[in-house]
Write a protein that holds these residues in place. Structure first.
Motif, PDB file in Angstrom:
ATOM      1  N   LEU A  29       0.904  -1.069  -0.088  1.00  0.00           N
ATOM      2  CA  LEU A  29      -0.231  -0.235  -0.759  1.00  0.00           C
ATOM      3  C   LEU A  29       0.708   1.186   0.345  1.00  0.00           C
ATOM      4  O   LEU A  29       0.345   1.906  -0.727  1.00  0.00           O
ATOM      5  N   LYS A  30       2.292   1.284   0.812  1.00  0.00           N
ATOM      6  CA  LYS A  30       2.416   2.280   1.005  1.00  0.00           C
ATOM      7  C   LYS A  30       3.082   3.145  -0.374  1.00  0.00           C
ATOM      8  O   LYS A  30       3.749   3.786  -0.506  1.00  0.00           O
ATOM      9  N   ASN A  31       3.365   1.898  -1.381  1.00  0.00           N
ATOM     10  CA  ASN A  31       3.927   3.079  -2.616  1.00  0.00           C
ATOM     11  C   ASN A  31       2.319   3.195  -3.495  1.00  0.00           C
ATOM     12  O   ASN A  31       2.605   2.994  -4.794  1.00  0.00           O
ATOM     13  N   LEU A  32       1.480   3.524  -3.324  1.00  0.00           N
ATOM     14  CA  LEU A  32       0.681   3.250  -4.359  1.00  0.00           C
ATOM     15  C   LEU A  32      -0.487   4.683  -3.733  1.00  0.00           C
ATOM     16  O   LEU A  32       0.279   4.538  -2.268  1.00  0.00           O
ATOM     17  N   ASP A  33      -1.145   5.053  -4.888  1.00  0.00           N
ATOM     18  CA  ASP A  33      -1.481   6.128  -4.061  1.00  0.00           C
ATOM     19  C   ASP A  33      -3.832   5.295  -3.893  1.00  0.00           C
ATOM     20  O   ASP A  33      -3.179   5.423  -2.655  1.00  0.00           O
ATOM     21  N   GLU A  34      -4.263   5.495  -4.693  1.00  0.00           N
ATOM     22  CA  GLU A  34      -5.377   4.124  -4.371  1.00  0.00           C
ATOM     23  C   GLU A  34      -5.502   2.556  -5.015  1.00  0.00           C
ATOM     24  O   GLU A  34      -5.307   2.523  -5.770  1.00  0.00           O
ATOM     25  N   ILE A  35      -6.053   2.101  -4.182  1.00  0.00           N
ATOM     26  CA  ILE A  35      -6.094  -0.090  -4.517  1.00  0.00           C
ATOM     27  C   ILE A  35      -7.393   0.028  -3.853  1.00  0.00           C
ATOM     28  O   ILE A  35      -8.080   0.058  -2.468  1.00  0.00           O
ATOM     29  N   THR A  36      -8.176  -1.087  -4.570  1.00  0.00           N
ATOM     30  CA  THR A  36      -9.071  -1.529  -4.383  1.00  0.00           C
ATOM     31  C   THR A  36      -8.951  -2.799  -3.388  1.00  0.00           C
ATOM     32  O   THR A  36      -7.864  -3.716  -4.267  1.00  0.00           O
ATOM     33  N   ASP A  37      -9.585  -3.189  -2.816  1.00  0.00           N
ATOM     34  CA  ASP A  37      -9.299  -4.839  -2.012  1.00  0.00           C
ATOM     35  C   ASP A  37      -8.563  -6.132  -3.315  1.00  0.00           C
ATOM     36  O   ASP A  37      -7.738  -6.924  -2.820  1.00  0.00           O
ATOM     37  N   ASP A  38      -9.579  -5.955  -4.299  1.00  0.00           N
ATOM     38  CA  ASP A  38      -9.447  -7.266  -5.173  1.00  0.00           C
ATOM     39  C   ASP A  38      -8.140  -7.265  -5.968  1.00  0.00           C
ATOM     40  O   ASP A  38      -7.221  -7.789  -5.804  1.00  0.00           O
ATOM     41  N   GLU A  39      -7.476  -5.435  -5.705  1.00  0.00           N
ATOM     42  CA  GLU A  39      -6.294  -5.998  -6.501  1.00  0.00           C
ATOM     43  C   GLU A  39      -5.218  -5.826  -5.660  1.00  0.00           C
ATOM     44  O   GLU A  39      -3.738  -6.660  -5.644  1.00  0.00           O
ATOM     45  N   ILE A  40      -4.760  -5.242  -4.281  1.00  0.00           N
ATOM     46  CA  ILE A  40      -4.756  -5.723  -3.343  1.00  0.00           C
ATOM     47  C   ILE A  40      -4.285  -7.437  -3.061  1.00  0.00           C
ATOM     48  O   ILE A  40      -3.321  -8.055  -3.085  1.00  0.00           O
ATOM     49  N   ALA A  41      -5.818  -8.507  -3.267  1.00  0.00           N
ATOM     50  CA  ALA A  41      -5.006  -9.712  -3.230  1.00  0.00           C
ATOM     51  C   ALA A  41      -4.816 -10.131  -4.900  1.00  0.00           C
ATOM     52  O   ALA A  41      -3.683 -11.467  -4.129  1.00  0.00           O
ATOM     53  N   ASN A  42      -5.077  -9.839  -5.078  1.00  0.00           N
ATOM     54  CA  ASN A  42      -4.635  -9.846  -6.748  1.00  0.00           C
ATOM     55  C   ASN A  42      -2.616 -10.187  -6.905  1.00  0.00           C
ATOM     56  O   ASN A  42      -2.142 -10.943  -6.534  1.00  0.00           O
ATOM     57  N   LYS A  43      -2.178  -9.305  -6.592  1.00  0.00           N
ATOM     58  CA  LYS A  43      -0.927  -8.728  -6.210  1.00  0.00           C
ATOM     59  C   LYS A  43      -0.573  -9.420  -5.738  1.00  0.00           C
ATOM     60  O   LYS A  43       1.112  -8.816  -5.184  1.00  0.00           O
ATOM     61  N   THR A  44      -0.711  -9.427  -4.355  1.00  0.00           N
ATOM     62  CA  THR A  44       0.082  -9.825  -2.871  1.00  0.00           C
ATOM     63  C   THR A  44       0.127 -10.915  -2.865  1.00  0.00           C
ATOM     64  O   THR A  44       0.946 -11.597  -1.981  1.00  0.00           O
ATOM     65  N   GLY A  45      -0.958 -12.064  -3.213  1.00  0.00           N
ATOM     66  CA  GLY A  45      -1.218 -13.252  -2.958  1.00  0.00           C
ATOM     67  C   GLY A  45      -1.955 -13.611  -1.923  1.00  0.00           C
ATOM     68  O   GLY A  45      -2.409 -14.908  -0.931  1.00  0.00           O
ATOM     69  N   ILE A  46      -2.218 -12.337  -0.808  1.00  0.00           N
ATOM     70  CA  ILE A  46      -3.042 -12.485  -0.025  1.00  0.00           C
ATOM     71  C   ILE A  46      -4.350 -12.883  -0.028  1.00  0.00           C
ATOM     72  O   ILE A  46      -5.000 -12.531  -0.637  1.00  0.00           O
ATOM     73  N   ARG A  47      -4.870 -13.962   0.850  1.00  0.00           N
ATOM     74  CA  ARG A  47      -6.554 -14.048   0.631  1.00  0.00           C
ATOM     75  C   ARG A  47      -7.335 -13.124   0.661  1.00  0.00           C
ATOM     76  O   ARG A  47      -7.480 -12.386   1.272  1.00  0.00           O
ATOM     77  N   LEU A  48      -8.544 -12.936  -0.132  1.00  0.00           N
ATOM     78  CA  LEU A  48      -9.531 -11.516  -0.483  1.00  0.00           C
ATOM     79  C   LEU A  48      -9.648 -11.386   1.023  1.00  0.00           C
ATOM     80  O   LEU A  48      -9.789 -10.472   1.795  1.00  0.00           O
TER      81      LEU A  48
END
Ligand SMILES: [Zn+2]
Length: 171
Positions: A29-48
């Motif tokens: 998150l710290k390198n981004l402006d805004e992000i959705t929870d779906d995108e975070i799950a996809n990019k980090t591999g953490i379960r939604l």
């Protein structure tokens, strides 16, 4: 963007939330402006589910902000999350204050009491008053109670309390 927030700080925040994956999530998150929870799950591999759980915990402490929009196709809400870096410092300070408070109470308790101990693993120390009541024998194992020096513990506690006071600018 968040050059003031170092990894050690992030680790502290994440561990105080009691979530292992929070480190990874905040780091993303710290390198981004805004992000959705779906995108975070996809990019980090953490379960939604975990992503949402961590985000709501962060939101509870005002560490992330939330903006809601509606998907024009499905009509469903989309949640856009953003880290609130200026809140992190405040969060860490309040965590430190809480720890300081707990340690101060413990230090006072250790300083104001005399302790007695049977020297048996698994048994607990008792105060002088409790020892008198038990006629200086352990209630659990029956062995005699001897005076237990807590000087070392007091020194350690004083060190920690002093360190925290310094970090909080109270000294
Ligand atoms: Zn005992």
């Amino acid at each position: 963007m968040l050059s003031t927030i170092d990894d050690a700080t992030l680790m502290k925040v994440a561990s105080s939330l009691g979530e292992d994956e929070a480190v990874k999530l905040i780091d993303h998150l710290k390198n981004l402006d805004e992000i959705t929870d779906d995108e975070i799950a996809n990019k980090t591999g953490i379960r939604l589910n975990s992503v949402r759980k961590i985000l709501y915990k962060l939101y509870d402490h005002s560490l992330v902000s939330l903006r809601r929009t509606r998907d024009p196709k499905t009509g469903w809400f989309i949640f856009h999350w953003k880290l609130q870096p200026d809140q992190l410092e405040g969060f860490i300070l309040s965590q430190k204050r809480r720890v300081l408070e707990k340690l101060s109470v413990r230090l006072e308790y250790e300083t104001n009491h005399d302790f007695y101990y049977c020297d048996t693993t698994g048994c607990r120390r008792v105060t002088f008053e409790e020892a008198v009541e038990a006629v200086f024998h352990c209630n659990a194992c029956g062995k005699p109670l001897a005076h237990s020096d807590n000087g070392k513990m007091i020194t350690v506690l004083e060190g920690k309390v002093g360190q925290l006071r310094k970090e909080l600018g109270e000294q």
